[in-house]
Write a protein that holds these residues in place. Structure first.
Motif, mmCIF file in Angstrom:
data_model
loop_
_atom_site.group_PDB
_atom_site.id
_atom_site.type_symbol
_atom_site.label_atom_id
_atom_site.label_comp_id
_atom_site.label_asym_id
_atom_site.label_seq_id
_atom_site.Cartn_x
_atom_site.Cartn_y
_atom_site.Cartn_z
ATOM 1 N N GLY A 1 31.210 43.996 61.986
ATOM 2 C CA GLY A 1 32.291 44.903 62.339
ATOM 3 C C GLY A 1 33.477 44.754 61.414
ATOM 4 N N PRO A 2 34.219 45.824 61.187
ATOM 5 C CA PRO A 2 35.347 45.784 60.265
ATOM 6 C C PRO A 2 36.441 44.803 60.657
ATOM 7 C CG PRO A 2 34.713 48.051 60.723
ATOM 8 C CD PRO A 2 33.948 47.186 61.674
ATOM 9 N N VAL A 3 36.664 44.592 61.948
ATOM 10 C CA VAL A 3 37.761 43.722 62.366
ATOM 11 C C VAL A 3 37.289 42.271 62.438
ATOM 12 C CG1 VAL A 3 39.500 43.244 64.116
ATOM 13 C CG2 VAL A 3 38.817 45.603 63.651
ATOM 14 N N TYR A 4 36.353 41.979 63.317
ATOM 15 C CA TYR A 4 35.919 40.596 63.489
ATOM 16 C C TYR A 4 35.294 40.039 62.214
ATOM 17 C CZ TYR A 4 33.283 36.561 65.087
ATOM 18 O OH TYR A 4 32.772 35.287 65.212
ATOM 19 N N GLY A 5 34.424 40.804 61.585
ATOM 20 C CA GLY A 5 33.747 40.307 60.393
ATOM 21 C C GLY A 5 34.692 40.012 59.266
ATOM 22 N N ALA A 6 35.604 40.922 58.971
ATOM 23 C CA ALA A 6 36.516 40.736 57.839
ATOM 24 C C ALA A 6 37.512 39.618 58.105
ATOM 25 C CB ALA A 6 37.249 42.039 57.548
ATOM 26 N N VAL A 7 38.141 39.626 59.274
ATOM 27 C CA VAL A 7 39.152 38.606 59.574
ATOM 28 C C VAL A 7 38.521 37.216 59.604
ATOM 29 C CG1 VAL A 7 40.785 37.784 61.316
ATOM 30 C CG2 VAL A 7 40.631 40.224 60.798
ATOM 31 N N THR A 8 37.361 37.116 60.218
ATOM 32 C CA THR A 8 36.688 35.824 60.309
ATOM 33 C C THR A 8 36.355 35.256 58.933
ATOM 34 O OG1 THR A 8 35.739 36.320 62.468
ATOM 35 C CG2 THR A 8 34.614 34.666 61.144
ATOM 36 N N ARG A 9 35.765 36.081 58.075
ATOM 37 C CA ARG A 9 35.281 35.572 56.783
ATOM 38 C C ARG A 9 36.406 35.368 55.794
ATOM 39 N NH1 ARG A 9 31.742 36.198 60.798
ATOM 40 N NH2 ARG A 9 29.675 35.478 60.151
ATOM 41 N N VAL A 10 37.395 36.243 55.789
ATOM 42 C CA VAL A 10 38.474 36.108 54.814
ATOM 43 C C VAL A 10 39.411 34.959 55.175
ATOM 44 C CG1 VAL A 10 40.522 37.233 53.836
ATOM 45 C CG2 VAL A 10 38.377 38.505 54.065
ATOM 46 N N TRP A 11 39.748 34.839 56.439
ATOM 47 C CA TRP A 11 40.684 33.793 56.852
ATOM 48 C C TRP A 11 39.982 32.510 57.266
ATOM 49 C CZ3 TRP A 11 45.462 34.760 55.478
ATOM 50 C CH2 TRP A 11 45.863 36.100 55.337
ATOM 51 N N GLY A 12 38.655 32.527 57.274
ATOM 52 C CA GLY A 12 37.912 31.306 57.556
ATOM 53 C C GLY A 12 38.051 30.809 58.968
ATOM 54 N N SER A 13 38.244 31.712 59.920
ATOM 55 C CA SER A 13 38.438 31.287 61.307
ATOM 56 C C SER A 13 37.813 32.296 62.259
ATOM 57 C CB SER A 13 39.936 31.147 61.611
ATOM 58 O OG SER A 13 40.142 30.931 62.993
ATOM 59 N N ARG A 14 36.821 31.835 62.989
ATOM 60 C CA ARG A 14 36.241 32.706 64.014
ATOM 61 C C ARG A 14 37.229 32.949 65.139
ATOM 62 N NH1 ARG A 14 31.340 29.972 62.458
ATOM 63 N NH2 ARG A 14 29.777 31.527 61.827
ATOM 64 N N ARG A 15 38.088 31.992 65.389
ATOM 65 C CA ARG A 15 39.089 32.168 66.439
ATOM 66 C C ARG A 15 40.034 33.321 66.086
ATOM 67 N NH1 ARG A 15 40.922 27.574 66.188
ATOM 68 N NH2 ARG A 15 39.732 26.563 67.851
ATOM 69 N N ALA A 16 40.478 33.372 64.845
ATOM 70 C CA ALA A 16 41.369 34.453 64.423
ATOM 71 C C ALA A 16 40.667 35.802 64.502
ATOM 72 C CB ALA A 16 41.864 34.199 62.997
ATOM 73 N N GLY A 17 39.410 35.843 64.082
ATOM 74 C CA GLY A 17 38.664 37.093 64.162
ATOM 75 C C GLY A 17 38.488 37.564 65.584
ATOM 76 N N ALA A 18 38.204 36.629 66.490
ATOM 77 C CA ALA A 18 38.012 36.991 67.891
ATOM 78 C C ALA A 18 39.296 37.523 68.508
ATOM 79 C CB ALA A 18 37.512 35.782 68.676
ATOM 80 N N LEU A 19 40.432 36.875 68.204
ATOM 81 C CA LEU A 19 41.699 37.311 68.777
ATOM 82 C C LEU A 19 42.171 38.634 68.187
ATOM 83 C CD1 LEU A 19 43.642 33.926 69.048
ATOM 84 C CD2 LEU A 19 42.448 35.198 70.845
ATOM 85 N N ALA A 20 41.692 38.989 66.999
ATOM 86 C CA ALA A 20 42.037 40.289 66.407
ATOM 87 C C ALA A 20 41.165 41.399 66.985
ATOM 88 C CB ALA A 20 41.886 40.232 64.890
ATOM 89 N N ALA A 21 39.891 41.099 67.226
ATOM 90 C CA ALA A 21 38.968 42.128 67.714
ATOM 91 C C ALA A 21 38.990 42.279 69.232
ATOM 92 C CB ALA A 21 37.542 41.790 67.259
ATOM 93 N N TRP A 22 39.351 41.232 69.944
ATOM 94 C CA TRP A 22 39.330 41.239 71.409
ATOM 95 C C TRP A 22 40.198 42.351 72.008
ATOM 96 C CZ3 TRP A 22 36.475 39.849 75.250
ATOM 97 C CH2 TRP A 22 36.994 39.547 76.511
ATOM 98 N N PRO A 23 41.466 42.530 71.579
ATOM 99 C CA PRO A 23 42.258 43.633 72.141
ATOM 100 C C PRO A 23 41.752 45.006 71.714
ATOM 101 C CG PRO A 23 43.484 42.521 70.407
ATOM 102 C CD PRO A 23 42.283 41.684 70.685
ATOM 103 N N ALA A 24 41.163 45.106 70.522
ATOM 104 C CA ALA A 24 40.593 46.392 70.097
ATOM 105 C C ALA A 24 39.433 46.775 71.011
ATOM 106 C CB ALA A 24 40.126 46.307 68.648
#
Length: 529
Positions: free
Chosen positions: A77-100
């Motif tokens: 997915g554009p939000v979880y996948g990109a945020v997780t891989r670029v910032w190196g944190s699954r937690r950050a990706g989850a918190l970005a995609a969760w409200p979406a």
């Protein structure tokens, strides 16, 4: 004539039209005919320019989504996948995609609730047409339904969700074709009617409505500020075009074009709609015009404004309830990495995610929980927009390998400006969402007609709605993240470690180990100690 080149171009256009149509369907609604009341009241005759500039801003955001869709993490997915891989944190990706995810499901529930009430229109429309404020409007008025039992309303709401789910289960291209066919039909019909109403000899352009351009003392004292405020408000009318990026995943040759085409078409139609409405309805009276664009069309063509509004709303609503399922299911499919039993084959249709999002939407409608869920809708989407835009700006420096692996890399001066503009647009939307009443920001979107089931009464203070709802939802997501981590440990499920740049000292805490381990499989080398 080079028939081969023409055939190739036709193929690209066809592949672009389907996902772009999904973006159109997720953005447009019956509220399109109510444009430009939400912006013109504060911007005046500058409203068409405000929508045009807002369209340019959303196009920049669409480019940012195209970048991440064309990257090597599209299956997450554009939000979880990109945020997780670029910032190196699954937690950050989850918190970005969760409200979406919450936002998309809330919108699906809103459509279901609206159809369950037989597609009503805002109460002011009923007063305008029938002279009775509480008279049935929309599809209910046409069908002669004054009221329905809660059981019947719930049955219709659930039935609409099940029909949309069945369309998706029939195949990805079937679902995209459904949404695209309906949305492109709405665009073509409205653009044609607006054009004919404006055509010399048929309609009449009232130049006096734009002279003077700043008819009030407030506009004369601060013309630029009023235009900037109008642009900020107009941005919300394009919420949903990012769905084209989700739909374009795997559509070779359309990853860039689809979201951009969707943004340009919606912005162009909004500008045309506001221009025509302002051309025949004095902007001072727009607050008294119940359906500005439909009234403008009906002034010169033998078309009933109410019937036109009902038809457009119902057709656009049927397209939207299918289209919004695309980003909703893709977002959940990305998050399913954290809960393996929910995951589907990455190369296939996210069937389990589709079932979950539509069943939850139906449950919210039946349980009358749509209104509370809508508190997260606009700020949740705006937060995901901001996360994607910031990630795209940071990607070349943080993860140059992912940047080079992507099929879309806007590296020119214009490309860099576009990426930074996307951050500004997303930040503006997020800031306005947090400081505005939920009904206000939702009312600026083109789904405002669906809000008639709540009569625009959600909360009166953003601190009593948007902010605590978003914070509470994120805290719930953080807690769920920890629970799922413990669950995976208990069943022995492991996640592929992420490849990230370590700090200079190479020290990583145990608590963050899962989020910051190197991905040896991708890098082809062992992580440095």
């Amino acid at each position: 004539m080079d028939t081969g080149r023409l055939a190739a171009a036709a193929g690209v256009a066809r592949r672009t039209a389907l996902p772009a149509g999904v973006g159109l369907a997720a953005a447009i609604g019956g509220g399109l005919l109510y444009v430009p009341a939400g912006v013109a009241a504060g911007t005046g005759p500058q409203a068409p320019l405000a929508y045009l500039l807002a369209g340019g801003g959303i196009t920049c955001l669409a480019v940012a989504f195209a970048v991440v869709v064309g990257g090597p993490f599209a299956d997450r997915g554009p939000v979880y996948g990109a945020v997780t891989r670029v910032w190196g944190s699954r937690r950050a990706g989850a918190l970005a995609a969760w409200p979406a995810l919450a936002a998309y499901v809330a919108l699906l529930a809103l459509f279901a609730e609206w159809f369950g009430r037989f597609a009503p229109l805002p109460r002011s429309t009923g007063a305008y047409v029938s002279g009775a404020l509480d008279a049935p409007t929309g599809l209910a008025a046409i069908l002669g339904v004054s009221s329905a039992t809660p059981l019947l309303e719930n049955a219709v709401a659930v039935g609409v969700c099940l029909v949309a789910l069945a369309v998706h289960l029939a195949g990805r291209r079937v679902a995209m074709g459904w949404a695209a066919a309906l949305s492109w039909t709405v665009v073509a019909v409205l653009a044609g009617l607006l054009g004919v109403a404006f055509f010399p000899g048929v309609g009449e352009f009232v130049a006096g409505n734009f002279d003077p351009l700043y008819p009030t003392s407030g506009l004369q004292d601060a013309p630029v500020r009023s235009l900037v405020g109008g642009v900020g408000a107009a941005l919300f009318a394009l919420v949903g075009v990012e769905a084209a990026a989700y739909a374009a995943e795997g559509e070779e040759g359309s990853e860039t074009a689809a979201p951009v085409v969707a943004a340009v078409v919606v912005a162009g139609l909004l500008t045309l709609t506001s221009l025509v409405a302002l051309g025949v309805v004095d902007w001072v009276r727009l607050n008294l015009a119940d359906i500005p664009a439909a009234d403008a069309i009906g002034a010169y063509l033998p078309i009933d404004p109410l019937t036109l509004t009902v038809a457009v709303s119902v057709v656009a609503g049927l397209a939207a309830i299918v289209a919004v399922g695309v980003p909703a299911s893709r977002t959940l499919a990305g998050l399913a990495e954290l809960y393996p039993p929910l995951a589907d084959d990455p190369a296939g249709q996210p069937t389990r995610s589709l079932v979950v999002v539509y069943l939850v939407a139906a449950a919210l409608a039946v349980a009358d929980l749509v209104a509370p869920a809508l508190y997260v809708a606009v700020p949740g989407l705006a937060l995901s927009y901001l996360a994607v835009a910031v990630t795209v700006v940071a990607m070349p420096s943080r993860r140059p390998d992912l940047w080079r692996a992507g099929s879309i890399r806007p590296t020119s001066v214009g490309g860099r400006l576009t990426r930074y503009a996307a951050v500004g647009v997303a930040a503006t939307m997020f800031g306005m969402a947090l400081t505005s009443d939920p009904a206000t920001t939702l009312g600026l979107t083109l789904h405002r007609v669906s809000l008639s089931v709540f009569e625009f009464q959600l909360v009166s203070d953003p601190l009593g709605g948007h902010v605590p709802a978003l914070v509470a939802w994120e805290l719930l997501g953080a807690g769920l993240y920890v629970v799922l981590r413990d669950y995976r440990a208990s069943v022995g499920a492991t996640l592929t470690p992420l490849e990230v740049e370590e700090e200079a000292d190479g020290d990583t805490s145990d608590a963050d180990r899962e989020d910051t381990d190197h991905d040896d499989a991708d890098s082809g080398r062992a992580a440095e100690p």
